[in-house]
Design a protein around this motif. Structure first.
Motif, mmCIF file in Angstrom:
data_model
loop_
_atom_site.group_PDB
_atom_site.id
_atom_site.type_symbol
_atom_site.label_atom_id
_atom_site.label_comp_id
_atom_site.label_asym_id
_atom_site.label_seq_id
_atom_site.Cartn_x
_atom_site.Cartn_y
_atom_site.Cartn_z
ATOM 1 N N LYS A 24 0.835 -1.194 0.000
ATOM 2 C CA LYS A 24 0.000 0.000 0.000
ATOM 3 C C LYS A 24 0.871 1.245 0.000
ATOM 4 O O LYS A 24 1.894 1.310 0.660
ATOM 5 N N SER A 25 0.451 2.234 -0.749
ATOM 6 C CA SER A 25 1.183 3.496 -0.766
ATOM 7 C C SER A 25 0.254 4.592 -1.236
ATOM 8 O O SER A 25 -0.716 4.349 -1.935
ATOM 9 N N LEU A 26 0.560 5.792 -0.833
ATOM 10 C CA LEU A 26 -0.232 6.949 -1.233
ATOM 11 C C LEU A 26 0.710 8.069 -1.605
ATOM 12 O O LEU A 26 1.584 8.434 -0.834
ATOM 13 N N LEU A 65 1.548 -16.476 -5.418
ATOM 14 C CA LEU A 65 1.138 -15.270 -4.699
ATOM 15 C C LEU A 65 1.017 -14.136 -5.699
ATOM 16 O O LEU A 65 1.329 -14.301 -6.880
ATOM 17 N N HIS A 66 0.557 -13.002 -5.224
ATOM 18 C CA HIS A 66 0.500 -11.845 -6.112
ATOM 19 C C HIS A 66 0.872 -10.592 -5.343
ATOM 20 O O HIS A 66 0.718 -10.513 -4.129
ATOM 21 N N GLN A 67 1.399 -9.619 -6.063
ATOM 22 C CA GLN A 67 1.796 -8.338 -5.494
ATOM 23 C C GLN A 67 1.148 -7.223 -6.299
ATOM 24 O O GLN A 67 1.039 -7.302 -7.523
ATOM 25 N N HIS A 68 0.746 -6.187 -5.589
ATOM 26 C CA HIS A 68 0.214 -5.019 -6.283
ATOM 27 C C HIS A 68 0.252 -3.824 -5.346
ATOM 28 O O HIS A 68 0.479 -3.965 -4.150
ATOM 29 N N GLY A 69 0.043 -2.664 -5.884
ATOM 30 C CA GLY A 69 -0.025 -1.455 -5.075
ATOM 31 C C GLY A 69 -1.045 -0.500 -5.658
ATOM 32 O O GLY A 69 -1.320 -0.522 -6.857
ATOM 33 N N VAL A 70 -1.631 0.318 -4.806
ATOM 34 C CA VAL A 70 -2.579 1.333 -5.249
ATOM 35 C C VAL A 70 -2.031 2.700 -4.857
ATOM 36 O O VAL A 70 -1.649 2.914 -3.708
ATOM 37 N N THR A 71 -1.969 3.619 -5.802
ATOM 38 C CA THR A 71 -1.471 4.962 -5.513
ATOM 39 C C THR A 71 -2.489 6.008 -5.940
ATOM 40 O O THR A 71 -3.278 5.795 -6.863
ATOM 41 N N LEU A 72 -2.466 7.129 -5.250
ATOM 42 C CA LEU A 72 -3.272 8.285 -5.626
ATOM 43 C C LEU A 72 -2.322 9.412 -6.008
ATOM 44 O O LEU A 72 -1.400 9.729 -5.257
ATOM 45 N N THR A 73 -2.551 10.004 -7.161
ATOM 46 C CA THR A 73 -1.775 11.171 -7.570
ATOM 47 C C THR A 73 -2.739 12.338 -7.734
ATOM 48 O O THR A 73 -3.706 12.249 -8.490
#
Length: 235
Positions: A19-21, A87-95
């Motif tokens: 997770k990242s923002l 497994l799986h990896q992902h991230g969600v970002t807001l710009t």
């Protein structure tokens, strides 16, 4: 390889959620009027000016990585038991990008938000399937289908929350053409509006994150792993 018991499959496939923002203040500031500082007065509405809101989403197709063995996947996931099959990896970002306009007023300026663009980006997800399983095998297909469910959960949440982000950015508390706000200079105006935008966006991002995590956990319930195991005769 002997078939695993249902209790042993719980650790086989797990979701690694990164997770990242990121909030980026990319503000273009343009002066509209010149005014005599001696005529300082309260900020007035600007007829004909618009406040443009755009909420965009970027949802790329998942990338499949079949180059790592179970030991390597264990290192990535933090589980060194050797039981990780996929497994799986992902991230969600807001710009967040904002553009403000202003005109001089007394010793400072009157400003308003002219345009806001919020991008909800699903960083390219990676689905890992242990290379011990051939691409033609039942095991490979079963693991891939399970991990794809995690990707679908994230994609669905991003689409569902677009309207919520848009509604929050329509807040009457923001400096808009109908209600400009006073600031000492353009830098102060940018900081003020960005802080307000952040306060509106962050709670929604947190709810998105919490809802997504809860739904992802349901994909990893024991019954889901038992279903994966039942699809193939040998593991």
């Amino acid at each position: 390889m002997q078939q695993k018991s249902p209790s042993a499959t719980i650790q086989d496939m797990r979701n690694v959620y990164i997770k990242s923002l990121t909030l980026v203040a990319a503000a273009g500031v343009s002066a509209l009027f010149s005014a005599d500082a001696a005529q300082a007065a309260s900020c007035k509405a600007i007829p004909g000016e618009q406040y443009d809101i755009r909420v965009e989403s970027e949802i790329p197709k998942a990338r499949i990585d079949h180059s790592k063995d179970r030991a390597a996947l264990g290192i990535i996931s933090g589980d060194l038991s050797g039981s990780i099959q996929g497994l799986h990896q992902h991230g969600v970002t807001l710009t967040l990008e904002q553009q403000i306009k202003y005109y001089p007023q007394g010793e400072g300026i009157c400003f308003w938000l002219n345009r806001v663009v919020l991008t909800v980006a699903y960083e390219t997800p990676v689905i890992y399937v242990a290379k011990e399983y051939s691409e033609r095998s039942c095991n490979y297909r079963a693991i891939l289908q399970h991990e794809a469910k995690h990707v679908q959960v994230a994609q669905t949440h991003i689409r569902q929350y677009r309207d919520r982000f848009h509604k929050s950015l329509s807040s009457l508390n923001l400096p808009r053409p109908t209600e400009p706000r006073y600031a000492k200079d353009a830098d102060a105006a940018k900081a003020d509006s960005l802080n307000q935008l952040r306060a509106l966006v962050m709670p929604i991002f947190k709810r998105l994150e919490e809802s997504m995590t809860t739904t992802q956990q349901k994909v990893d319930l024991p019954r889901e792993y038992r279903e994966v195991q039942r699809r193939c005769a040998k593991w």
